[in-house]
Scaffold this motif. Sequence first.
Motif, PDB file in Angstrom:
ATOM      1  N   ASP A  90       0.840  -1.190   0.000  1.00  0.00           N
ATOM      2  CA  ASP A  90       0.000   0.000   0.000  1.00  0.00           C
ATOM      3  C   ASP A  90       0.880   1.248   0.000  1.00  0.00           C
ATOM      4  OD1 ASP A  90       0.887   0.447   2.643  1.00  0.00           O
ATOM      5  OD2 ASP A  90      -0.836  -0.599   3.493  1.00  0.00           O
ATOM      6  N   GLU A  91       0.269   2.391  -0.122  1.00  0.00           N
ATOM      7  CA  GLU A  91       1.007   3.651  -0.271  1.00  0.00           C
ATOM      8  C   GLU A  91       1.884   3.936   0.942  1.00  0.00           C
ATOM      9  OE1 GLU A  91       0.141   8.411  -1.113  1.00  0.00           O
ATOM     10  OE2 GLU A  91      -1.476   6.918  -1.281  1.00  0.00           O
ATOM     11  N   ALA A  92       1.377   3.653   2.140  1.00  0.00           N
ATOM     12  CA  ALA A  92       2.139   3.933   3.363  1.00  0.00           C
ATOM     13  C   ALA A  92       3.393   3.070   3.440  1.00  0.00           C
ATOM     14  CB  ALA A  92       1.262   3.692   4.584  1.00  0.00           C
ATOM     15  N   ALA A  93       3.260   1.780   3.132  1.00  0.00           N
ATOM     16  CA  ALA A  93       4.408   0.875   3.176  1.00  0.00           C
ATOM     17  C   ALA A  93       5.436   1.249   2.119  1.00  0.00           C
ATOM     18  CB  ALA A  93       3.944  -0.562   2.982  1.00  0.00           C
ATOM     19  N   ASN A  94       4.959   1.625   0.941  1.00  0.00           N
ATOM     20  CA  ASN A  94       5.863   2.012  -0.137  1.00  0.00           C
ATOM     21  C   ASN A  94       6.621   3.286   0.214  1.00  0.00           C
ATOM     22  OD1 ASN A  94       6.869   1.550  -2.869  1.00  0.00           O
ATOM     23  ND2 ASN A  94       5.774   3.429  -3.394  1.00  0.00           N
ATOM     24  N   LEU A  95       5.922   4.234   0.839  1.00  0.00           N
ATOM     25  CA  LEU A  95       6.565   5.480   1.259  1.00  0.00           C
ATOM     26  C   LEU A  95       7.629   5.222   2.306  1.00  0.00           C
ATOM     27  CD1 LEU A  95       6.712   8.559   1.177  1.00  0.00           C
ATOM     28  CD2 LEU A  95       4.886   8.621   2.896  1.00  0.00           C
ATOM     29  N   GLU A  96       7.364   4.313   3.235  1.00  0.00           N
ATOM     30  CA  GLU A  96       8.332   3.970   4.270  1.00  0.00           C
ATOM     31  C   GLU A  96       9.619   3.404   3.661  1.00  0.00           C
ATOM     32  OE1 GLU A  96       8.699   1.136   8.288  1.00  0.00           O
ATOM     33  OE2 GLU A  96       6.830   1.222   7.133  1.00  0.00           O
ATOM     34  N   ILE A  97       9.477   2.501   2.685  1.00  0.00           N
ATOM     35  CA  ILE A  97      10.643   1.920   2.017  1.00  0.00           C
ATOM     36  C   ILE A  97      11.408   2.998   1.247  1.00  0.00           C
ATOM     37  CG2 ILE A  97      11.393   0.315   0.217  1.00  0.00           C
ATOM     38  CD1 ILE A  97       9.075  -1.484   0.992  1.00  0.00           C
ATOM     39  N   SER A  98      10.677   3.853   0.551  1.00  0.00           N
ATOM     40  CA  SER A  98      11.298   4.908  -0.241  1.00  0.00           C
ATOM     41  C   SER A  98      12.097   5.868   0.629  1.00  0.00           C
ATOM     42  CB  SER A  98      10.227   5.673  -1.019  1.00  0.00           C
ATOM     43  OG  SER A  98      10.800   6.717  -1.766  1.00  0.00           O
ATOM     44  N   LEU A  99      11.536   6.283   1.758  1.00  0.00           N
ATOM     45  CA  LEU A  99      12.241   7.197   2.661  1.00  0.00           C
ATOM     46  C   LEU A  99      13.478   6.543   3.261  1.00  0.00           C
ATOM     47  CD1 LEU A  99       9.239   8.885   4.527  1.00  0.00           C
ATOM     48  CD2 LEU A  99      10.705   9.877   2.753  1.00  0.00           C
ATOM     49  N   ALA A 100      13.381   5.249   3.590  1.00  0.00           N
ATOM     50  CA  ALA A 100      14.528   4.533   4.144  1.00  0.00           C
ATOM     51  C   ALA A 100      15.660   4.463   3.116  1.00  0.00           C
ATOM     52  CB  ALA A 100      14.111   3.129   4.575  1.00  0.00           C
ATOM     53  N   GLN A 101      15.311   4.218   1.855  1.00  0.00           N
ATOM     54  CA  GLN A 101      16.315   4.156   0.806  1.00  0.00           C
ATOM     55  C   GLN A 101      16.975   5.517   0.599  1.00  0.00           C
ATOM     56  OE1 GLN A 101      17.575   1.594  -0.770  1.00  0.00           O
ATOM     57  NE2 GLN A 101      16.189   0.051   0.060  1.00  0.00           N
ATOM     58  N   LYS A 102      16.202   6.577   0.628  1.00  0.00           N
ATOM     59  CA  LYS A 102      16.759   7.922   0.460  1.00  0.00           C
ATOM     60  C   LYS A 102      17.712   8.266   1.610  1.00  0.00           C
ATOM     61  CE  LYS A 102      12.841   9.846  -2.141  1.00  0.00           C
ATOM     62  NZ  LYS A 102      13.598  10.089  -3.372  1.00  0.00           N
ATOM     63  N   GLN A 103      17.340   7.883   2.826  1.00  0.00           N
ATOM     64  CA  GLN A 103      18.191   8.154   3.978  1.00  0.00           C
ATOM     65  C   GLN A 103      19.494   7.364   3.898  1.00  0.00           C
ATOM     66  OE1 GLN A 103      16.495   7.123   7.786  1.00  0.00           O
ATOM     67  NE2 GLN A 103      17.816   8.539   8.887  1.00  0.00           N
ATOM     68  N   GLN A 104      19.399   6.109   3.506  1.00  0.00           N
ATOM     69  CA  GLN A 104      20.594   5.284   3.364  1.00  0.00           C
ATOM     70  C   GLN A 104      21.524   5.855   2.299  1.00  0.00           C
ATOM     71  OE1 GLN A 104      19.388   1.241   2.613  1.00  0.00           O
ATOM     72  NE2 GLN A 104      18.163   1.134   4.476  1.00  0.00           N
ATOM     73  N   PHE A 105      20.950   6.296   1.170  1.00  0.00           N
ATOM     74  CA  PHE A 105      21.788   6.856   0.104  1.00  0.00           C
ATOM     75  C   PHE A 105      22.490   8.133   0.563  1.00  0.00           C
ATOM     76  CE2 PHE A 105      22.428   9.631  -3.582  1.00  0.00           C
ATOM     77  CZ  PHE A 105      23.226   8.810  -4.369  1.00  0.00           C
ATOM     78  N   ALA A 106      21.809   8.943   1.368  1.00  0.00           N
ATOM     79  CA  ALA A 106      22.387  10.203   1.834  1.00  0.00           C
ATOM     80  C   ALA A 106      23.543   9.982   2.803  1.00  0.00           C
ATOM     81  CB  ALA A 106      21.308  11.054   2.499  1.00  0.00           C
ATOM     82  N   ASN A 107      23.507   8.887   3.563  1.00  0.00           N
ATOM     83  CA  ASN A 107      24.466   8.703   4.657  1.00  0.00           C
ATOM     84  C   ASN A 107      25.487   7.589   4.442  1.00  0.00           C
ATOM     85  OD1 ASN A 107      23.228  10.736   6.295  1.00  0.00           O
ATOM     86  ND2 ASN A 107      21.593   9.295   6.761  1.00  0.00           N
ATOM     87  N   GLN A 108      25.310   6.777   3.398  1.00  0.00           N
ATOM     88  CA  GLN A 108      26.194   5.630   3.210  1.00  0.00           C
ATOM     89  C   GLN A 108      26.493   5.407   1.730  1.00  0.00           C
ATOM     90  OE1 GLN A 108      24.570   2.097   5.261  1.00  0.00           O
ATOM     91  NE2 GLN A 108      23.225   3.475   6.362  1.00  0.00           N
ATOM     92  N   PHE A 109      27.697   4.911   1.466  1.00  0.00           N
ATOM     93  CA  PHE A 109      28.005   4.314   0.173  1.00  0.00           C
ATOM     94  C   PHE A 109      27.731   2.819   0.323  1.00  0.00           C
ATOM     95  CE2 PHE A 109      31.255   7.818   0.235  1.00  0.00           C
ATOM     96  CZ  PHE A 109      30.662   8.600  -0.741  1.00  0.00           C
ATOM     97  N   GLU A 110      26.837   2.289  -0.468  1.00  0.00           N
ATOM     98  CA  GLU A 110      26.488   0.878  -0.342  1.00  0.00           C
ATOM     99  C   GLU A 110      26.695   0.145  -1.664  1.00  0.00           C
ATOM    100  OE1 GLU A 110      23.452   0.256   3.332  1.00  0.00           O
ATOM    101  OE2 GLU A 110      22.554   0.419   1.347  1.00  0.00           O
TER     102      GLU A 110
END
Length: 219
Positions: A90-110
Motif C-alpha cells: 500500500d502507499e504507506a508501506a511504499n513510502l516507508e521503504i522509499s524514505l529509508a532508501q533515500k536516507q541510506q543513500f544520503a548517509n552511506q556508500f552501499e
Amino acid sequence: MKFFMTRVVISLTVPIICFGCSTTDNWAINPIYEHVEETPPQLQKILADTYRKDEIYRDYNTKMIAAGLFRSEEYREFLTDSIQSSYHLDEAANLEISLAQKQQFANQFEFLLMIYSGSNEKTDFGKKDSIWQARLYDDDGDKVVPTRIQKLKDTNKERMLLGRYLKELDRWVEVYNLSFPKLNKPATGVKLGSETFRLEIAGIEGRLEFSWEDVKKFY
C-alpha cells in the motif's frame, strides 16, 4: 575494469554458463550482465552505470569471480518501485521503504558484492578473521573501511529481484551488502572530489577491483 561488449544469445534449452558452473573461463566472452527475463530498459541503463565484474586467477585457474553493484539513487528507486509492484504494497508501506532508501543513500556508500569462489565451497567474507578485506577509495582518494557487511539470504527481496535478470545469481553465489560511511557533500556545501571510486576486495589469494568514474552518481 573493462566492459565486456560482446552480446551472447543463449537459448533457454541449452546449459547456461553461470557462477556455479565449472566452465567459468567462458565468462570472458560474456557481456557485463546477462538476463534471465527480459531486462527493462530502465534497469539496463542502471546496470551499465553501476554493475562491474572482476576475476582472480591462480595457476591459470579461476580462484574467484565477483561482481560489484553500486546501489545508486536510480537503482534504489527501481528497487523500491519493483518491490511495490511485486508485493502489492500500500502507499504507506511504499513510502516507508522509499524514505529509508533515500536516507541510506544520503548517509552511506552501499554496494552489493556477489561472489563465486571457483568451487562449491563458501568464502569466509564478512567474518572478523576473514582472509578477505574490503576497502573503498572515495572521490578524494581516501581509503574507507566498511561499517557493516551483511550477507543476503536467498529469500531476500532485493536478491530475488536481481535474480530475475542476472543469470549469475544461482544457488552457489554469495551476496553481501557492504556499507561505508559517507559525507553528504551536496548538503554540506563540500566540493566533490575528482578521483575515481574504487572498491577493492583483497586477500592472500589476490585482489578484486571495481571502479566507477562518474563521481556525481555517488552523491
